[in-house]
Design a protein around this motif. Structure first.
Motif, PDB file in Angstrom:
ATOM      1  N   GLY A  50       0.794  -1.351  -0.059  1.00 19.25           N
ATOM      2  CA  GLY A  50      -0.127   0.146   0.015  1.00 19.25           C
ATOM      3  C   GLY A  50       0.767   1.328  -0.030  1.00 19.25           C
ATOM      4  O   GLY A  50       0.202   2.506   0.220  1.00 19.25           O
ATOM      5  N   ALA A  51       1.958   1.127  -0.188  1.00 19.48           N
ATOM      6  CA  ALA A  51       3.123   2.414  -0.299  1.00 19.48           C
ATOM      7  C   ALA A  51       2.522   3.210  -1.363  1.00 19.48           C
ATOM      8  O   ALA A  51       2.088   3.042  -2.134  1.00 19.48           O
ATOM      9  N   PRO A  52       2.285   4.586  -0.903  1.00 24.82           N
ATOM     10  CA  PRO A  52       1.583   5.609  -1.757  1.00 24.82           C
ATOM     11  C   PRO A  52       2.486   5.665  -2.918  1.00 24.82           C
ATOM     12  O   PRO A  52       3.646   5.728  -3.166  1.00 24.82           O
ATOM     13  N   SER A 382       0.524  -2.656  -5.990  1.00 29.07           N
ATOM     14  CA  SER A 382      -0.899  -1.991  -5.697  1.00 29.07           C
ATOM     15  C   SER A 382      -0.672  -0.463  -5.226  1.00 29.07           C
ATOM     16  O   SER A 382       0.511  -0.059  -4.826  1.00 29.07           O
ATOM     17  N   GLY A 383      -1.910   0.108  -5.179  1.00 32.04           N
ATOM     18  CA  GLY A 383      -1.831   1.475  -4.617  1.00 32.04           C
ATOM     19  C   GLY A 383      -2.192   2.361  -5.821  1.00 32.04           C
ATOM     20  O   GLY A 383      -1.443   2.566  -6.773  1.00 32.04           O
ATOM     21  N   SER A 384      -3.211   3.208  -5.439  1.00 30.25           N
ATOM     22  CA  SER A 384      -4.010   4.290  -6.287  1.00 30.25           C
ATOM     23  C   SER A 384      -3.231   5.623  -6.114  1.00 30.25           C
ATOM     24  O   SER A 384      -2.705   5.714  -4.963  1.00 30.25           O
ATOM     25  N   PRO A 385      -2.990   6.649  -7.192  1.00 29.11           N
ATOM     26  CA  PRO A 385      -2.852   7.869  -6.783  1.00 29.11           C
ATOM     27  C   PRO A 385      -3.387   8.412  -5.504  1.00 29.11           C
ATOM     28  O   PRO A 385      -4.488   8.294  -5.331  1.00 29.11           O
ATOM     29  N   VAL A 386      -2.284   9.160  -4.480  1.00 30.87           N
ATOM     30  CA  VAL A 386      -3.186   9.711  -3.343  1.00 30.87           C
ATOM     31  C   VAL A 386      -2.558  11.196  -3.438  1.00 30.87           C
ATOM     32  O   VAL A 386      -1.711  11.629  -3.960  1.00 30.87           O
ATOM     33  N   PRO A 387      -3.258  11.858  -2.436  1.00 27.22           N
ATOM     34  CA  PRO A 387      -2.662  13.283  -2.141  1.00 27.22           C
ATOM     35  C   PRO A 387      -1.441  13.362  -1.768  1.00 27.22           C
ATOM     36  O   PRO A 387      -0.870  12.635  -1.104  1.00 27.22           O
ATOM     37  N   ARG A 388      -0.880  14.428  -2.300  1.00 30.79           N
ATOM     38  CA  ARG A 388       0.532  14.486  -1.908  1.00 30.79           C
ATOM     39  C   ARG A 388       0.928  14.909  -0.387  1.00 30.79           C
ATOM     40  O   ARG A 388       0.037  15.540   0.281  1.00 30.79           O
ATOM     41  N   ALA A 389       2.060  14.263   0.085  1.00 29.54           N
ATOM     42  CA  ALA A 389       2.211  14.350   1.390  1.00 29.54           C
ATOM     43  C   ALA A 389       3.108  15.644   1.898  1.00 29.54           C
ATOM     44  O   ALA A 389       3.771  16.264   1.001  1.00 29.54           O
ATOM     45  N   GLY A 390       2.911  16.027   3.020  1.00 34.41           N
ATOM     46  CA  GLY A 390       3.426  17.361   3.295  1.00 34.41           C
ATOM     47  C   GLY A 390       5.126  17.177   3.591  1.00 34.41           C
ATOM     48  O   GLY A 390       5.490  16.061   3.863  1.00 34.41           O
ATOM     49  N   ARG A 391       5.809  18.200   3.554  1.00 39.40           N
ATOM     50  CA  ARG A 391       7.169  18.023   3.689  1.00 39.40           C
ATOM     51  C   ARG A 391       7.455  17.612   5.237  1.00 39.40           C
ATOM     52  O   ARG A 391       6.748  18.052   6.191  1.00 39.40           O
ATOM     53  N   GLY A 392       8.291  16.323   5.464  1.00 36.78           N
ATOM     54  CA  GLY A 392       8.504  15.888   6.665  1.00 36.78           C
ATOM     55  C   GLY A 392       7.764  14.738   6.949  1.00 36.78           C
ATOM     56  O   GLY A 392       7.733  13.849   7.933  1.00 36.78           O
ATOM     57  N   GLN A 393       7.070  14.398   5.720  1.00 31.91           N
ATOM     58  CA  GLN A 393       6.150  13.049   6.128  1.00 31.91           C
ATOM     59  C   GLN A 393       6.625  12.268   4.971  1.00 31.91           C
ATOM     60  O   GLN A 393       7.263  12.354   4.140  1.00 31.91           O
ATOM     61  N   SER A 394       6.220  10.784   5.094  1.00 38.57           N
ATOM     62  CA  SER A 394       6.646   9.986   4.413  1.00 38.57           C
ATOM     63  C   SER A 394       5.695  10.122   3.122  1.00 38.57           C
ATOM     64  O   SER A 394       4.624  10.186   3.174  1.00 38.57           O
ATOM     65  N   PRO A 395       6.452  10.160   1.836  1.00 40.21           N
ATOM     66  CA  PRO A 395       5.417  10.269   0.615  1.00 40.21           C
ATOM     67  C   PRO A 395       4.629   8.910   0.801  1.00 40.21           C
ATOM     68  O   PRO A 395       4.958   7.818   0.937  1.00 40.21           O
TER      69      PRO A 395
END
Length: 395
Positions: A50-52, A382-395
């Motif tokens: 499920g990695a983004p 697997s894994g569908s496109p997801v909203p962008r993560a903020g800086r300092g978070q795991s993408p």
């Protein structure tokens, strides 16, 4: 046969990739196998299914040799990817691409793709290649999108000159190997075999060590490839989408069995022609080494230019891997500008065996990485496109 290749060292006008089964830098083991919860401003990414993932941004073209989607940001090529725990046969996972971003961290691991021979390789005599290893990146057809030169293993019966093992995977607005209409690469998403005219070949050795550069100063990207007995096959760009050069001539004498571009500037003497370095054996990326120059000119890299020295690259302290046993090694992947400040950044891979690694991007002169991630992210399918993560978070 082509050398198996697995780390990348950026060269001006071309990105080249060479073997990483040795440690770069000072040659010492790196890391103590202790757990690190955080490296730089992002936690290491896992390879869970499920990695983004996010789609490759559409680009309009740029002048960077390894900007495959043409959005103005340099992309990262990874030959060495960790293997899944259940991979009992130890198959090569493929070539990983992590696309660049305008964010300060320089790379976005959520925007990634994996390239392999089954989906992206060209058939030779009806057979798909088993080997698929990145060797160099540059814009061969002059369309503003970087292209990837890949080493393969075509069938060969041992009679006469072997087939050309190098293939070209073209970039486009949606990145490498984008198929279909409306921004596709025109090849159905597959590579094409590099065409080396018979008059440009010599002997029965496998063409290898491709180096890009504007060796004749006409503004188009050319390609130099090894031939037998120290000769160089010189192919003038631009290249067609069938893999054919604009022109080629008889092999250039006076080269060596290993070719490389000078770094950080491909034009060593500032005369407007890119130059070429040849060695007797491959060097460790980031290590000091001595080679010999072939200077570019109107006829290509035909003039002897004397000795050339590569300087060693100093490594920052590498990120620590999760606890475990075995030797920990850090290899240089790239020295290039990823963060938009005009200075050379550093990308390394710290790994233990084939199951654990961390890629780290360091801003110029920094001792701590801006971002780290494991190539195990490529194991998730697997894994569908997801909203962008903020800086300092795991993408």
């Amino acid at each position: 046969m082509c050398a198996v290749v697995s780390t990348a060292l950026l060269l001006t006008g071309c990105t080249a990739f060479s073997s990483s089964d040795r440690s770069a830098g000072d040659g010492r083991d790196r890391g103590k196998g202790t757990t690190a919860g955080k490296n730089g401003d992002t936690a290491p990414l896992s390879g869970r299914s499920g990695a983004p993932r996010r789609p490759v941004p559409r680009g309009k073209g740029s002048r960077l040799p390894d900007d495959f989607n043409g959005d103005g940001h340099r992309d990262l090529v990874l030959n060495d990817l960790v293997k899944a725990p259940g991979d009992t046969y130890g198959d090569d996972a493929g070539i990983g691409i992590v696309y660049g971003t305008a964010a300060a961290r320089g790379l976005d691991p959520a925007v990634r793709q994996i390239l392999g021979p089954r989906k992206h390789g060209a058939r030779v005599d009806g057979a798909l290649p088993a080997a698929f290893d990145a060797e160099a990146a540059c814009d061969l057809d002059g369309d503003g999108f970087g292209d990837l030169i890949v080493a393969t293993d075509p069938p060969y019966d041992g009679t006469g000159a072997p087939p050309v093992p190098l293939q070209i995977l073209f970039g486009g607005p949606h990145g490498l190997g984008a198929s279909g209409t409306g921004g596709g690469d025109g090849t159905g998403g597959r590579a094409v075999v590099l065409r080396i005219p018979a008059e440009a070949r010599a002997g029965d050795e496998w063409p290898d060590h491709p180096v890009c550069g504007d060796f004749d100063g006409d503004g188009e990207t050319d390609l130099a490839v090894t031939a037998s007995a120290g000769r160089v096959s010189y192919l003038r760009g631009p290249f067609s989408r069938t893999g054919a050069p604009h022109a080629a001539s008889a092999p250039i004498p006076g080269g060596g069995p290993v070719l490389e571009a000078p770094t950080p500037e491909a034009d060593v003497n500032g005369d407007g022609y890119d130059d070429l370095v040849h060695h007797t054996r491959a060097r460790t990326p980031g290590g000091a080494a001595k080679g010999e120059l072939l200077l570019g000119g109107p006829e290509g890299p035909t003039r002897e230019g004397g000795a050339y020295h590569f300087k060693a690259v100093r490594f920052p302290t590498p990120p620590r891997l999760p606890s475990g046993s075995g030797r920990t090694v850090t290899d240089l992947l790239s020295t290039a500008e990823f963060t938009g400040d005009g200075r050379q950044d550093l990308v390394t891979r710290t790994h233990r065996g084939e199951r654990t690694d961390l890629i780290a991007l360091y801003a110029s002169g920094a001792g701590r990485p801006l971002i780290t991630f494991s190539t195990s992210i490529f194991l998730g399918r697997s894994g569908s496109p997801v909203p962008r993560a903020g800086r300092g978070q795991s993408p």
